[in-house]
Design a protein around this motif. Structure first.
Motif, PDB file in Angstrom:
ATOM      1  N   ALA A 158       0.835  -1.208   0.000  1.00 17.40           N
ATOM      2  CA  ALA A 158       0.000   0.000   0.000  1.00 17.40           C
ATOM      3  C   ALA A 158       0.868   1.255   0.000  1.00 17.40           C
ATOM      4  N   MET A 159       1.982   1.208   0.730  1.00 19.42           N
ATOM      5  CA  MET A 159       2.907   2.344   0.732  1.00 19.42           C
ATOM      6  C   MET A 159       3.546   2.533  -0.639  1.00 19.42           C
ATOM      7  N   LEU A 160       3.948   1.420  -1.253  1.00 24.38           N
ATOM      8  CA  LEU A 160       4.617   1.504  -2.552  1.00 24.38           C
ATOM      9  C   LEU A 160       3.681   1.992  -3.651  1.00 24.38           C
ATOM     10  N   ALA A 161       2.385   1.858  -3.442  1.00 22.10           N
ATOM     11  CA  ALA A 161       1.422   2.337  -4.439  1.00 22.10           C
ATOM     12  C   ALA A 161       1.315   3.860  -4.429  1.00 22.10           C
ATOM     13  N   LYS A 162       1.818   4.493  -3.371  1.00 18.18           N
ATOM     14  CA  LYS A 162       1.726   5.948  -3.247  1.00 18.18           C
ATOM     15  C   LYS A 162       2.948   6.629  -3.857  1.00 18.18           C
ATOM     16  N   ASP A 163       2.760   7.892  -4.217  1.00 20.45           N
ATOM     17  CA  ASP A 163       3.874   8.649  -4.794  1.00 20.45           C
ATOM     18  C   ASP A 163       4.982   8.871  -3.772  1.00 20.45           C
ATOM     19  N   ASP A 164       4.600   9.159  -2.537  1.00 20.75           N
ATOM     20  CA  ASP A 164       5.585   9.375  -1.476  1.00 20.75           C
ATOM     21  C   ASP A 164       5.062   8.739  -0.188  1.00 20.75           C
ATOM     22  N   PRO A 165       5.576   7.575   0.161  1.00 17.69           N
ATOM     23  CA  PRO A 165       5.051   6.850   1.327  1.00 17.69           C
ATOM     24  C   PRO A 165       5.780   7.145   2.639  1.00 17.69           C
ATOM     25  N   ARG A 166       6.653   8.120   2.654  1.00 17.70           N
ATOM     26  CA  ARG A 166       7.504   8.299   3.833  1.00 17.70           C
ATOM     27  C   ARG A 166       6.705   8.664   5.084  1.00 17.70           C
ATOM     28  N   GLN A 167       5.715   9.534   4.949  1.00 18.62           N
ATOM     29  CA  GLN A 167       4.916   9.890   6.122  1.00 18.62           C
ATOM     30  C   GLN A 167       4.076   8.706   6.598  1.00 18.62           C
ATOM     31  N   ASP A 168       3.591   7.906   5.664  1.00 21.36           N
ATOM     32  CA  ASP A 168       2.851   6.697   6.042  1.00 21.36           C
ATOM     33  C   ASP A 168       3.754   5.726   6.794  1.00 21.36           C
ATOM     34  N   TYR A 169       4.989   5.632   6.339  1.00 19.70           N
ATOM     35  CA  TYR A 169       5.945   4.744   7.007  1.00 19.70           C
ATOM     36  C   TYR A 169       6.220   5.227   8.432  1.00 19.70           C
ATOM     37  N   ILE A 170       6.438   6.526   8.581  1.00 18.85           N
ATOM     38  CA  ILE A 170       6.696   7.085   9.912  1.00 18.85           C
ATOM     39  C   ILE A 170       5.510   6.824  10.838  1.00 18.85           C
ATOM     40  N   ALA A 171       4.305   7.035  10.313  1.00 20.92           N
ATOM     41  CA  ALA A 171       3.103   6.812  11.129  1.00 20.92           C
ATOM     42  C   ALA A 171       2.984   5.350  11.540  1.00 20.92           C
ATOM     43  N   GLU A 172       3.321   4.434  10.642  1.00 19.29           N
ATOM     44  CA  GLU A 172       3.230   3.006  10.954  1.00 19.29           C
ATOM     45  C   GLU A 172       4.276   2.604  11.990  1.00 19.29           C
ATOM     46  N   ILE A 173       5.475   3.150  11.868  1.00 24.70           N
ATOM     47  CA  ILE A 173       6.527   2.847  12.849  1.00 24.70           C
ATOM     48  C   ILE A 173       6.135   3.394  14.222  1.00 24.70           C
ATOM     49  N   ARG A 226       3.127   3.716  15.299  1.00 22.10           N
ATOM     50  CA  ARG A 226       2.021   2.906  15.808  1.00 22.10           C
ATOM     51  C   ARG A 226       2.508   1.588  16.395  1.00 22.10           C
ATOM     52  N   ILE A 227       3.356   0.866  15.650  1.00 23.71           N
ATOM     53  CA  ILE A 227       3.739  -0.474  16.104  1.00 23.71           C
ATOM     54  C   ILE A 227       4.740  -0.428  17.262  1.00 23.71           C
ATOM     55  N   ASN A 228       5.444   0.712  17.413  1.00 21.23           N
ATOM     56  CA  ASN A 228       6.423   0.827  18.498  1.00 21.23           C
ATOM     57  C   ASN A 228       5.953   1.742  19.626  1.00 21.23           C
ATOM     58  N   ASN A 229       4.714   2.229  19.513  1.00 15.72           N
ATOM     59  CA  ASN A 229       4.159   3.139  20.533  1.00 15.72           C
ATOM     60  C   ASN A 229       5.074   4.336  20.780  1.00 15.72           C
TER      61      ASN A 229
END
Length: 233
Positions: free
Chosen positions: A142-157, A159-162
Motif C-alpha cells: 500500500a505504501m509503494l502504491a503511493k507517490d511518497d510513502p515516507r509519512q505513512d511509514y513514519i506513522a506506521e513505525i 504505531r507499532i512501536n508506541n
C-alpha cells in the motif's frame, strides 16, 4: 512336372525372403529414426541444462533490476547485486518511460536481467523486516502504491512501536525513489526466502527479461517438472 506342392513351397520361400528383407528395412529405418530422435533430445536437454546454469549464474552474481509494476506503471525499483545492500536508484524517470513504452531492452540497460514483479507475487508474504520492524507485506505494498510513502511509514513505525508524538522516528537519508527501493528490496528479500522465483514466473506474477530457454521452460512446463529440472522447492 512341377507339382502344386513344390510351387507352393517355392512361393512360401520367396515370400519369406521378401518379408525378411522388408522387415529388416523397416527395422533399419526405425533404428535410424530413433537414433535421430535420441540425438535431438540429447541436444535439447543439453541446451536446457546449459541455459539453466547460465541463468542461475546470472541470478547469483550479476546485476538484476527488480521492478514493482502495477497497471503498467513502475512503482519502485532497485538493483540487486552480489552484496548485502541493494543498489538504490535516485532517479527512475528513464526506467518509468521505458516500462510504459514497453521497451524492456532500454529498461534493462547494462544490467544482466530485469525482474518485473506484480503485487500479486507477494500475496503469500506475511511480514517484512525493515530496520528491525516487522510490517505486514500488504502495508508495504500500500505504501509503494503511493507517490511518497515516507509519512505513512513514519506513522506506521510510531504505531507499532508506541512512539509518542514529538519523538523522532529513524528514517534513512534517501530521496523518495531510494526509499521506495528500500521497501521493495525488503519485500523481495522476504519473498525469495520463502518462495521460488520460478513459481512466480510460472504463475504469471513475475516476468524476466531477456527471455531465454529457461524462462520459456518456467512459463510452459508443469511446476512439478520445473522443480525437478531447476532444483527448486
Amino acid at each position: 512336372m512341377t507339382t502344386p506342392y513344390v510351387l507352393a513351397g517355392i512361393f512360401v520361400v520367396i515370400s519369406a525372403f521378401l518379408a525378411y528383407f522388408a522387415i529388416k528395412k523397416v527395422f533399419r529405418l526405425a533404428s535410424t529414426v530413433l537414433t535421430i530422435v535420441a540425438l535431438a533430445l540429447a541436444i535439447v536437454v543439453f541446451g536446457i541444462s546449459y541455459d539453466v546454469q547460465r541463468f542461475q549464474g546470472q541470478l547469483a552474481t550479476d546485476d538484476k533490476l527488480f521492478v514493482l509494476e502495477e497497471d503498467g506503471v513502475l512503482k519502485a525499483a532497485f538493483v540487486h547485486r552480489n552484496q548485502p545492500a541493494p543498489l538504490l536508484l535516485s532517479d527512475l524517470s528513464a526506467e518509468r518511460e521505458a516500462l510504459v513504452a514497453g521497451d524492456l531492452k532500454a529498461l534493462k540497460g547494462e544490467r544482466a536481467l530485469v525482474i518485473i514483479t506484480k503485487p500479486a507475487a507477494y500475496a503469500n508474504v506475511d511480514a517484512v523486516d525493515i530496520n528491525g520492524n516487522k510490517l505486514p507485506a500488504q502495508t508495504i505494498l500500500a505504501m509503494l502504491a503511493k507517490d511518497d510513502p515516507r509519512q505513512d511509514y513514519i506513522a506506521e513505525i510510531r504505531r507499532i512501536n508506541n512512539i509518542p508524538p514529538g519523538q523522532e522516528v529513524y528514517m534513512p537519508e534517501v530521496n523518495v525513489n531510494e526509499f521506495k527501493g528500500v521497501l521493495l528490496a525488503a519485500l523481495v528479500n522476504e519473498y525469495l526466502h520463502a518462495h521460488s522465483l520460478v513459481q512466480g514466473v510460472h504463475d504469471g506474477h513475475v516476468r524476466v527479461y531477456p527471455s531465454s530457454i529457461t524462462t520459456w521452460v518456467m512459463d510452459t512446463l508443469p511446476y512439478p517438472v520445473l522443480k525437478y529440472i531447476l532444483q527448486v522447492n
